[in-house]
Scaffold this motif. Structure first.
Motif, PDB file in Angstrom:
ATOM      1  N   ALA A 178       0.847  -1.199   0.000  1.00 10.28           N
ATOM      2  CA  ALA A 178       0.000   0.000   0.000  1.00 10.28           C
ATOM      3  C   ALA A 178       0.877   1.241   0.000  1.00 10.28           C
ATOM      4  CB  ALA A 178      -0.912   0.007   1.227  1.00 10.28           C
ATOM      5  N   LEU A 179       0.613   2.131  -0.951  1.00 15.87           N
ATOM      6  CA  LEU A 179       1.296   3.430  -1.004  1.00 15.87           C
ATOM      7  C   LEU A 179       0.401   4.458  -0.320  1.00 15.87           C
ATOM      8  CD1 LEU A 179       3.507   5.368  -2.064  1.00 15.87           C
ATOM      9  CD2 LEU A 179       2.165   5.586  -4.166  1.00 15.87           C
ATOM     10  N   VAL A 180       0.908   5.053   0.767  1.00 11.64           N
ATOM     11  CA  VAL A 180       0.088   5.995   1.543  1.00 11.64           C
ATOM     12  C   VAL A 180       0.926   7.203   1.949  1.00 11.64           C
ATOM     13  CG1 VAL A 180      -1.497   4.250   2.448  1.00 11.64           C
ATOM     14  CG2 VAL A 180       0.606   4.761   3.692  1.00 11.64           C
ATOM     15  N   ARG A 181       0.243   8.316   2.158  1.00 14.40           N
ATOM     16  CA  ARG A 181       0.927   9.514   2.662  1.00 14.40           C
ATOM     17  C   ARG A 181       1.187   9.410   4.160  1.00 14.40           C
ATOM     18  NH1 ARG A 181      -3.112  13.926   0.166  1.00 14.40           N
ATOM     19  NH2 ARG A 181      -4.488  12.303   0.932  1.00 14.40           N
ATOM     20  N   THR A 182       0.284   8.722   4.870  1.00 11.29           N
ATOM     21  CA  THR A 182       0.361   8.660   6.331  1.00 11.29           C
ATOM     22  C   THR A 182       0.329   7.203   6.786  1.00 11.29           C
ATOM     23  OG1 THR A 182      -0.943  10.711   6.319  1.00 11.29           O
ATOM     24  CG2 THR A 182      -0.611   9.639   8.447  1.00 11.29           C
ATOM     25  N   PRO A 183       1.500   6.569   6.920  1.00  6.05           N
ATOM     26  CA  PRO A 183       1.540   5.146   7.286  1.00  6.05           C
ATOM     27  C   PRO A 183       0.823   4.821   8.594  1.00  6.05           C
ATOM     28  CG  PRO A 183       3.682   5.860   6.494  1.00  6.05           C
ATOM     29  CD  PRO A 183       2.839   7.096   6.610  1.00  6.05           C
ATOM     30  N   SER A 184       0.750   5.777   9.517  1.00  6.16           N
ATOM     31  CA  SER A 184       0.118   5.509  10.806  1.00  6.16           C
ATOM     32  C   SER A 184      -1.378   5.231  10.685  1.00  6.16           C
ATOM     33  CB  SER A 184       0.344   6.696  11.753  1.00  6.16           C
ATOM     34  OG  SER A 184      -0.232   7.877  11.222  1.00  6.16           O
ATOM     35  N   LYS A 185      -1.955   5.532   9.514  1.00  6.29           N
ATOM     36  CA  LYS A 185      -3.381   5.262   9.315  1.00  6.29           C
ATOM     37  C   LYS A 185      -3.656   3.781   9.045  1.00  6.29           C
ATOM     38  CE  LYS A 185      -4.943   9.786   7.646  1.00  6.29           C
ATOM     39  NZ  LYS A 185      -5.597  10.510   6.526  1.00  6.29           N
ATOM     40  N   LEU A 186      -2.600   3.007   8.803  1.00  9.57           N
ATOM     41  CA  LEU A 186      -2.767   1.579   8.542  1.00  9.57           C
ATOM     42  C   LEU A 186      -2.231   0.752   9.697  1.00  9.57           C
ATOM     43  CD1 LEU A 186      -1.790   1.258   4.763  1.00  9.57           C
ATOM     44  CD2 LEU A 186      -4.076   1.426   5.766  1.00  9.57           C
TER      45      LEU A 186
END
Length: 205
Positions: A29-37
């Motif tokens: 998963a490419l995300v701006r905010t890793p803490s959301k996962l």
């Protein structure tokens, strides 16, 4: 399978992610905010921007298939990202992509030459999101990818029931809504067992 998900922190994307991990697939998963996962042994989280080719390329390495559940959120993020995703898939010779669109980009029943959002069939006054999704559909249609655009109608939160109606390129008649859970369930099943290659799929109860 190795699955790359863009938009994994969104409502539908996160539900697809959960299903894929529960079934034992490897997910990036490419995300701006890793803490959301939530970390998971089968999940590779890459921090980056889907509007940058390098980030998109990094996330797609080794993928068998791609999911794009990128939202519009009154920005051009979606249309900025899709050319990078298509280019990366072609470079890596990955064919399969399922994207989450909107019922606004299905064909109008009253004016079949128009999208629903361009016709009296749509009740929405604001068309920015539909215009963005239409551009994505047109770019996918011009590519050599095995794409499916899942086009849910009104999308309230809710769990999957496993019950829905589909129609190629049109919204099922009298379709009013479809839950986030069922939209994710349908898209995930379509990713694994393609039934609607190179078409938009109207999705509703």
């Amino acid at each position: 399978m190795n699955i790359t998900i863009y938009g994994a922190t969104g409502r539908v994307g996160n539900e697809i992610l959960r299903r894929a991990l529960e079934d034992g697939h490897l997910v990036t998963a490419l995300v701006r905010t890793p803490s959301k996962l939530t970390p998971h042994e089968n999940l590779t989280i890459i921090e980056g921007d889907i509007r940058e080719q390098q980030s998109v390329n990094e996330a797609i390495q080794g993928a068998d298939a791609v999911v794009s559940a990128i939202g519009t959120d009154k920005t051009t993020t979606l249309t900025d990202a899709i050319p990078f995703i298509i280019e990366a898939m072609q470079k890596e010779e990955i064919k399969r992509i399922v994207t989450i669109g909107t019922a606004g980009i299905l064909q109008s029943r009253t004016n079949p030459e128009l999208y629903r959002f361009q016709s009296t069939e749509s009740k929405r006054r604001l068309t920015f999101a539909a215009e963005e999704h239409a551009k994505v559909f047109e770019k996918l249609a011009a590519s050599n990818l095995d794409w499916t655009v899942v086009c849910p109608t009104y999308l309230p939160d809710g769990v999957a029931t496993g019950q829905w109606r589909t129609e190629m390129n049109f919204l099922p008649e009298n379709g009013v809504e479809i839950s986030v859970g069922d939209t994710a369930e349908f898209a995930y099943k379509e990713l694994l067992d393609p039934q609607f290659i190179k078409v938009r799929v109207g999705l509703a109860y």
